[in-house]
Design a protein around this motif. Sequence first.
Motif, short mmCIF file in Angstrom:
data_model
loop_
_atom_site.label_atom_id
_atom_site.label_comp_id
_atom_site.label_asym_id
_atom_site.label_seq_id
_atom_site.Cartn_x
_atom_site.Cartn_y
_atom_site.Cartn_z
N GLN A 54 0.82 -1.20 0.00
CA GLN A 54 0.00 0.00 0.00
C GLN A 54 0.86 1.26 0.00
OE1 GLN A 54 -3.29 0.10 -0.50
NE2 GLN A 54 -3.10 -2.12 -0.73
N ASN A 55 1.97 1.23 0.74
CA ASN A 55 2.88 2.38 0.75
C ASN A 55 3.49 2.59 -0.62
OD1 ASN A 55 2.45 2.85 3.47
ND2 ASN A 55 4.21 1.65 4.13
N ARG A 56 3.90 1.50 -1.28
CA ARG A 56 4.49 1.61 -2.61
C ARG A 56 3.47 2.16 -3.62
NH1 ARG A 56 8.52 1.01 -0.21
NH2 ARG A 56 10.23 -0.49 -0.56
N LEU A 57 2.24 1.68 -3.54
CA LEU A 57 1.22 2.12 -4.49
C LEU A 57 0.86 3.59 -4.27
CD1 LEU A 57 -1.23 -0.95 -4.55
CD2 LEU A 57 0.60 -0.38 -6.16
N ALA A 58 1.02 4.06 -3.04
CA ALA A 58 0.69 5.46 -2.74
C ALA A 58 1.81 6.41 -3.13
CB ALA A 58 0.38 5.62 -1.25
N GLU A 59 3.02 5.88 -3.37
CA GLU A 59 4.15 6.74 -3.72
C GLU A 59 4.01 7.29 -5.13
OE1 GLU A 59 7.58 4.48 -1.04
OE2 GLU A 59 7.52 4.25 -3.22
N PRO A 60 4.36 8.55 -5.36
CA PRO A 60 4.34 9.10 -6.72
C PRO A 60 5.45 8.47 -7.56
CG PRO A 60 5.36 10.66 -5.22
CD PRO A 60 4.84 9.54 -4.37
N ARG A 61 5.35 8.63 -8.86
CA ARG A 61 6.38 8.10 -9.76
C ARG A 61 7.72 8.76 -9.43
NH1 ARG A 61 8.90 9.88 -14.25
NH2 ARG A 61 9.58 8.36 -15.81
N LEU A 62 8.76 7.95 -9.35
CA LEU A 62 10.09 8.47 -9.05
C LEU A 62 10.64 9.26 -10.23
CD1 LEU A 62 11.70 5.30 -7.41
CD2 LEU A 62 10.90 7.35 -6.23
N HIS A 63 11.47 10.26 -9.94
CA HIS A 63 12.19 10.95 -11.01
C HIS A 63 13.27 10.03 -11.56
CE1 HIS A 63 10.32 14.83 -10.49
NE2 HIS A 63 10.56 14.81 -9.19
N THR A 64 13.44 10.04 -12.86
CA THR A 64 14.53 9.26 -13.44
C THR A 64 15.85 9.99 -13.21
OG1 THR A 64 14.42 10.35 -15.60
CG2 THR A 64 12.98 8.45 -15.26
N ARG A 65 16.94 9.25 -13.35
CA ARG A 65 18.25 9.87 -13.18
C ARG A 65 18.48 10.96 -14.23
NH1 ARG A 65 21.37 4.12 -12.15
NH2 ARG A 65 21.06 4.06 -9.90
N ARG A 66 17.93 10.75 -15.42
CA ARG A 66 18.07 11.77 -16.46
C ARG A 66 17.37 13.06 -16.04
NH1 ARG A 66 19.29 10.72 -21.67
NH2 ARG A 66 18.48 8.59 -21.53
N GLU A 67 16.18 12.92 -15.49
CA GLU A 67 15.43 14.10 -15.04
C GLU A 67 16.17 14.82 -13.91
OE1 GLU A 67 10.94 12.36 -15.98
OE2 GLU A 67 11.84 12.15 -13.99
N LEU A 68 16.74 14.05 -12.98
CA LEU A 68 17.47 14.66 -11.86
C LEU A 68 18.72 15.37 -12.34
CD1 LEU A 68 17.10 11.84 -9.18
CD2 LEU A 68 15.95 14.06 -9.22
N GLN A 69 19.43 14.76 -13.31
CA GLN A 69 20.62 15.41 -13.85
C GLN A 69 20.26 16.73 -14.53
OE1 GLN A 69 23.95 11.94 -14.80
NE2 GLN A 69 22.90 12.91 -16.47
N GLU A 70 19.17 16.71 -15.29
CA GLU A 70 18.75 17.94 -15.96
C GLU A 70 18.32 19.00 -14.96
OE1 GLU A 70 15.71 16.55 -18.55
OE2 GLU A 70 17.10 15.73 -20.04
N LYS A 71 17.66 18.55 -13.88
CA LYS A 71 17.19 19.49 -12.86
C LYS A 71 18.35 20.18 -12.17
CE LYS A 71 14.50 19.59 -8.57
NZ LYS A 71 13.74 18.78 -7.60
N ARG A 72 19.47 19.43 -11.97
CA ARG A 72 20.61 19.97 -11.23
C ARG A 72 21.68 20.54 -12.14
NH1 ARG A 72 20.78 14.62 -7.35
NH2 ARG A 72 18.96 15.14 -6.09
N ASP A 73 21.47 20.49 -13.44
CA ASP A 73 22.49 20.97 -14.38
C ASP A 73 22.52 22.50 -14.37
OD1 ASP A 73 24.23 21.49 -16.40
OD2 ASP A 73 23.20 20.31 -17.93
N PRO A 74 23.64 23.10 -13.97
CA PRO A 74 23.69 24.57 -13.90
C PRO A 74 23.54 25.25 -15.26
CG PRO A 74 25.87 23.62 -13.57
CD PRO A 74 24.91 22.47 -13.55
N SER A 75 23.79 24.51 -16.36
CA SER A 75 23.70 25.12 -17.69
C SER A 75 22.27 25.52 -18.04
CB SER A 75 24.25 24.16 -18.75
OG SER A 75 23.43 23.00 -18.85
N ARG A 76 21.28 24.92 -17.32
CA ARG A 76 19.88 25.27 -17.62
C ARG A 76 19.58 26.73 -17.28
NH1 ARG A 76 16.32 23.30 -12.70
NH2 ARG A 76 14.64 23.47 -14.19
N TYR A 77 20.45 27.34 -16.44
CA TYR A 77 20.24 28.74 -16.08
C TYR A 77 21.08 29.69 -16.94
CZ TYR A 77 18.32 26.46 -11.96
OH TYR A 77 17.58 25.67 -11.13
N ALA A 78 21.84 29.10 -17.88
CA ALA A 78 22.67 29.94 -18.75
C ALA A 78 21.78 30.82 -19.62
CB ALA A 78 23.58 29.08 -19.62
#
Length: 286
Positions: free
Chosen positions: A129-153
């Motif tokens: 039930q806990n697993r089913l209630a959890e939202p979809r995890l971010h992929t590693r690609r999404e996390l890398q893009e989120k933390r990539d400083p070049s996105r603010y260039a």
Amino acid sequence: MVSSIASYATGLDYSRNLRAQSGSTFQAREDAAKRVQAAVANGAPTKEIEALVIQAGSIRYSEEELVADEQRINAREDLKARLRAGIADPEEEFKAKAFLVTPDSWPDEQRLDAARQIDAAGYLDSQIQNRLAEPRLHTRRELQEKRDPSRYAGIEVKRLPPVVGFQPTEAMKAEVAAIHANAARAAAELSAQRQANPGLYADNLENNSMNETNVATIPAKDLDDKIEYITHLIESGESEKYSFSAGNGDQTTTSIHQFLYWLQQRATDMENGGTYLPAMFNNPSA
């Protein structure tokens, strides 16, 4: 037709084989994690540990690892959808539950055995039930893009020019004067009360201690924000102003760098879909 569970197992096999296919980035992260843990254990200076943590966080995943991670997360979401809808075959249903509550890195038989033990203890349904209630995890690609400083260039920060020639009205001046007068009167009254009753107004000591939540109790959805917050405290130097204490299961630490390492370990484990066990990270090579 290949079942979702079989497809998930196939994806895991591909993910497991990445250790050999893209060993350079995998080994680099393993080595970086070991260097951080060794530095903390040996009482290395804060700046040295900080540099090692930043270095560990800057190692990027290979394209093969990113693809495998996306396949794994999508397959897990498919399993969750099938469990929500209901799986008619009890054996297939149990396999789906086992794959959902155990670490992806474990062999299939070990995962099934662990799920049987969890079920025998009466915890399997609640974990599902806990697993089913959890939202979809971010992929590693999404996390890398989120933390990539070049996105603010290229983002230009514009500041509003100061107001030139602004002249307050008499009503505005009177309102500001009244505010100042009320503040001065309140300060005088407080000062008189303190002098008359010094025992009731003992100076409060500045709180220079920082007690963080136990890593094992932090919800998966809050891990990224917690990692970003702790990293900011370290990089800004603010963490050096406080004494620090935190826990990870039954382990405790007074090092904010060890706390960050535990957070990163838990985030990695949760991204891999496993049941988080703090004892698993006493020895990263285990």
